[in-house]
Scaffold this motif. Structure first.
Motif, mmCIF file in Angstrom:
data_model
loop_
_atom_site.group_PDB
_atom_site.id
_atom_site.type_symbol
_atom_site.label_atom_id
_atom_site.label_comp_id
_atom_site.label_asym_id
_atom_site.label_seq_id
_atom_site.Cartn_x
_atom_site.Cartn_y
_atom_site.Cartn_z
ATOM 1 N N THR A 8 1.773 15.979 -52.818
ATOM 2 C CA THR A 8 1.153 15.802 -51.591
ATOM 3 C C THR A 8 1.044 14.340 -51.512
ATOM 4 O O THR A 8 0.811 13.628 -52.405
ATOM 5 C CB THR A 8 -0.245 16.501 -51.917
ATOM 6 N N VAL A 17 3.040 15.010 -46.295
ATOM 7 C CA VAL A 17 3.601 16.165 -47.384
ATOM 8 C C VAL A 17 2.604 16.812 -47.903
ATOM 9 O O VAL A 17 1.772 15.927 -48.642
ATOM 10 C CB VAL A 17 4.640 15.361 -48.541
ATOM 11 N N GLU A 18 2.528 18.290 -48.010
ATOM 12 C CA GLU A 18 1.343 18.623 -48.460
ATOM 13 C C GLU A 18 1.839 20.044 -49.349
ATOM 14 O O GLU A 18 2.754 20.819 -49.152
ATOM 15 C CB GLU A 18 0.814 19.482 -47.292
ATOM 16 N N ASP A 19 1.675 19.894 -50.625
ATOM 17 C CA ASP A 19 1.747 20.658 -51.637
ATOM 18 C C ASP A 19 3.155 21.458 -51.655
ATOM 19 O O ASP A 19 3.550 22.561 -51.370
ATOM 20 C CB ASP A 19 0.726 21.950 -51.400
ATOM 21 N N VAL A 20 4.154 20.475 -51.654
ATOM 22 C CA VAL A 20 5.621 20.904 -51.809
ATOM 23 C C VAL A 20 6.049 21.025 -53.230
ATOM 24 O O VAL A 20 6.297 20.233 -54.171
ATOM 25 C CB VAL A 20 6.277 19.894 -51.141
ATOM 26 N N LEU A 209 11.716 21.503 -44.006
ATOM 27 C CA LEU A 209 10.407 21.199 -44.099
ATOM 28 C C LEU A 209 10.024 21.088 -42.790
ATOM 29 O O LEU A 209 10.673 20.911 -41.695
ATOM 30 C CB LEU A 209 10.189 19.799 -44.863
ATOM 31 N N ASN A 211 6.099 19.985 -40.586
ATOM 32 C CA ASN A 211 4.894 19.390 -40.642
ATOM 33 C C ASN A 211 4.403 19.143 -42.046
ATOM 34 O O ASN A 211 3.094 19.302 -42.404
ATOM 35 C CB ASN A 211 3.701 20.356 -39.995
ATOM 36 N N GLY A 212 5.215 18.501 -42.817
ATOM 37 C CA GLY A 212 4.757 18.483 -44.328
ATOM 38 C C GLY A 212 5.015 19.487 -45.308
ATOM 39 O O GLY A 212 4.550 19.184 -46.417
ATOM 40 N N ARG A 213 4.981 20.435 -44.679
ATOM 41 C CA ARG A 213 4.950 21.827 -45.556
ATOM 42 C C ARG A 213 6.223 22.385 -45.719
ATOM 43 O O ARG A 213 7.294 22.275 -44.934
ATOM 44 C CB ARG A 213 4.207 22.869 -44.963
ATOM 45 N N LEU A 214 6.708 22.871 -47.026
ATOM 46 C CA LEU A 214 8.000 23.535 -47.257
ATOM 47 C C LEU A 214 7.832 24.918 -46.611
ATOM 48 O O LEU A 214 7.082 25.722 -46.758
ATOM 49 C CB LEU A 214 7.808 23.732 -48.674
ATOM 50 N N MET A 215 9.047 25.106 -45.489
ATOM 51 C CA MET A 215 9.142 26.303 -44.788
ATOM 52 C C MET A 215 9.986 27.089 -45.437
ATOM 53 O O MET A 215 9.684 28.403 -45.623
ATOM 54 C CB MET A 215 9.658 25.910 -43.401
#
Ligand SMILES: Nc1ncnc2c1ncn2[C@@H]1O[C@H](COP(=O)(O)OP(=O)(O)OP(=O)(O)O)[C@@H](O)[C@H]1O
Ligand SMILES: [Mg+2]
Lengths: 255, 317
Positions: A8, A17-20, A209, A211-215
């Motif tokens: 993060t 970057v959030e919790d990737v 990715l 919005n900073g999240r892993l898609m």
């Protein structure tokens, strides 16, 4: 192996970057894709230690990257950033030679010269190796930077939009050389790409990715389909099969 | 330009430098060991030449290191407050100790030169607008602020006379016993050469440097210490010599690039040649009197610098 665990990063209040959590499979080309501002560059910078994460960790061979000695780390992982501003007057050959710095500390042995020669040849720079960087075009400069990273001969090569400024011919050439580095020398390449067709044709795995999240994170064929791409890009992208390659025809898609 | 050409120029000029001055000395006079001429030669001419060589090489290399580390072609000891901070240090040492010793002066001056340069690099780190011209302008303003502090306290403490004597870069007063501090810059120059590759890598910017496994901050700090050592020894013995650290590395960069391992020897020798020419001119123009070297350097140097500014803005980017 590189393992990204719960990474993060916030700039101000905004998490970029959030919790990737992603594991980079050794011996593959992994493409990072996603819209502008998705956090791809930020993630790559944290993996390569140029930026410190707020929480989470990156492991290289089970050891936190922060614990690695700089000189050892530089022999394992190299990075080329998205925008490179270099105002030193070095010749192409000098620049590429500095790619050997982790091994030679600037005094090139015969073996170092071999790597330098090869990187220059790979990037088609032989006829301009004695030119100064400030005499090169944008794309030629970009190729010189890539050559430097290749000369660094690391197991992991991280490239942030390396095809910027490059014409089609050189883009294809570079992707083929990356393929060769992976298939023949067992390197691992992580590459940020905007042209998803390059990702589709040349990579083994794709990490998406947004919005900073892993898609998404999976083998290329799982990601390159219209449904998944709609999730990532909010666009309807038809896909055509050609000679066994999946080509995304996005030029006149509805958005 | 080849290194050996510069080398020959330096040797010829050194020879000329040894045999001009208020008193005529010819090589023949030196055959007589007991003569007054030999005495003058030993206590004045040779020290003067050595001082020119060390100051010329030292200041040019100090400039080169600063330009590499700040990634700006126009940053140098004169345009980043280094020399002004060194002078402030001398003043503070005089205010601090009633009977200040030379060693105390040296230490204070060094500490201030280091802190002053470091502070400038910090300022540089924080400003967004890193224009090639704008940055040295800030540096000059910053140096002037330090300088006015020196003048103010110097005036208050009635030390102004003293201060103005160090403002003047001159080799006139260099005789045996008054220049030996300059030898301290020799190890600094050697170290600069050994660190040449590290400075070049650092000059590529922090991200490049760290990708190549360089301890960026450490190299930066070592560079600043070397700059401070060299600047202090020069200010305390010769005084302030402007422009040298600015123009010499830039001329070398034009024909040889920025790979320090290659350019340091050229920079050193060209610095020596340039300073010798300026000193010799200063000694012959109003012979038997002398124009201090900082004046000749300033006149010739500012002309070269202006040309560089006008023609070279594109190159310096
Ligand atoms: N140094 C910084 N300070 C503040 N915000 C930043 C900084 N760097 C990046 N950001 C923000 O973080 C977000 C992610 O940026 P990042 O560069 O990682 O995106 P990206 O996926 O690489 O995008 P692009 O495809 O445009 O290169 C963006 O919203 C950006 O504005
Ligand atoms: Mg990016």
């Amino acid at each position: 192996m590189i393992e990204i665990k719960g990474l993060t990063k916030q700039f101000g209040k905004k998490p970029v970057v959030e919790d990737v959590t992603v594991t980079i499979e050794p011996g593959t080309i992994t493409s990072f894709i996603g819209p502008n501002g998705a956090g791809k560059s930020t993630l790559l910078s944290m993996v390569s230690r140029l930026l410190e994460a707020d929480t989470g960790e990156v492991l290289l061979d089970q050891n936190n990257v922060k614990k690695w000695k700089s000189s050892d780390f530089a022999k394992r992982v190299s990075i080329l950033k998205q925008a490179n501003y270099l105002n030193v007057r070095l010749t192409v050959r000098e620049l590429v030679s500095f790619g050997r710095y982790p091994y030679s500390r600037g005094r090139l042995a015969a073996e170092d010269e071999k790597f330098v020669d090869q990187a220059i040849e790979y990037m088609n720079l032989a006829d301009m190796e004695d030119k100064y960087l400030d005499e090169l075009s944008g794309g030629q400069k970009q190729r010189a930077f890539i050559a430097m990273v290749i000369a660094q001969d690391t197991d992991y090569i991280l490239l942030d939009e390396p095809l910027n400024n490059l014409d089609m011919k050189h883009s294809v050439q570079i992707m083929k050389i990356l393929r060769k580095l992976v298939d023949e020398l067992g390197k691992t390449v992580v590459i940020v790409l905007h042209d998803i067709n390059f990702a589709s044709v040349y990579s083994d795995r794709i990490v998406a990715l947004k919005n900073g999240r892993l898609m998404r994170n999976g083998p290329t064929h799982e990601i390159i389909n219209s449904e998944v791409l709609r999730e990532i890009y909010d666009m309807d992208i038809p896909i055509q099969e050609q000679n066994g390659c999946r080509i995304c025809v996005y030029f006149n898609s509805h958005t | 330009m080849r290194l050996w050409m510069l080398g020959i120029a330096a040797i010829v000029l050194s020879f000329i430098s040894l045999f001009i001055g208020a008193i005529d000395i010819t090589p023949k006079d030196l055959l007589n060991w007991e003569s007054d001429e030999t005495h003058i030669f030993l206590i004045s001419r040779i020290p003067r030449l050595l001082a020119i060589i060390l100051a010329g090489a030292g200041m040019s290399i100090a400039g080169l290191i600063m330009q590499s580390l700040s990634r700006n072609k126009f940053v140098s000891p004169t345009t980043a407050g280094t020399l002004d901070a060194a002078k402030l240090g001398i003043l503070i040492s005089m205010l601090f100790f009633t009977n200040v010793t030379y060693t105390q002066q040296v230490i204070f001056s060094f500490a201030f030169a280091l802190a002053g340069t470091f502070l400038f690099m910090q300022i540089l780190d924080r400003i967004k607008f890193k224009d090639v011209i704008f940055v040295p302008l800030i540096g000059i303003m910053y140096g002037n602020i330090l300088s006015s502090i020196t003048t103010f306290f110097g005036y208050e403490a009635d030390l102004l006379q003293n201060i103005s004597s160090w403002l003047m870069g001159s080799f006139t007063l260099i005789i045996a016993g008054r220049y030996e501090l300059l030898y301290v810059s020799i190890p600094a120059i050697i170290l600069a050469y050994l660190y040449a590759n590290k400075f070049t890598v650092a000059g590529m910017g922090e991200d490049f440097a760290r990708n190549l496994g360089l301890s960026y901050k450490l190299v930066l700090n070592i560079g600043l210490v070397l700059v401070a050592v060299i600047s202090t020894t020069v200010v305390l013995t010769v005084g302030v010599i402007p422009f040298l650290g600015l123009i010499v590395p830039n001329i070398v960069s034009l024909y040889l690039g920025d790979n320090l391992r290659k350019t340091i020897p050229h920079t050193a020798v060209l610095g020596i040649v340039f300073l010798l020419i300026c000193d010799i001119l200063g000694r012959i123009i109003i012979h038997p009197y002398e124009i201090p070297v900082n004046v000749t350097v300033a006149v010739i140097g500012s002309a070269i610098f202006l040309t560089m500014l006008l023609r070279g803005r594109a190159y310096a980017k």
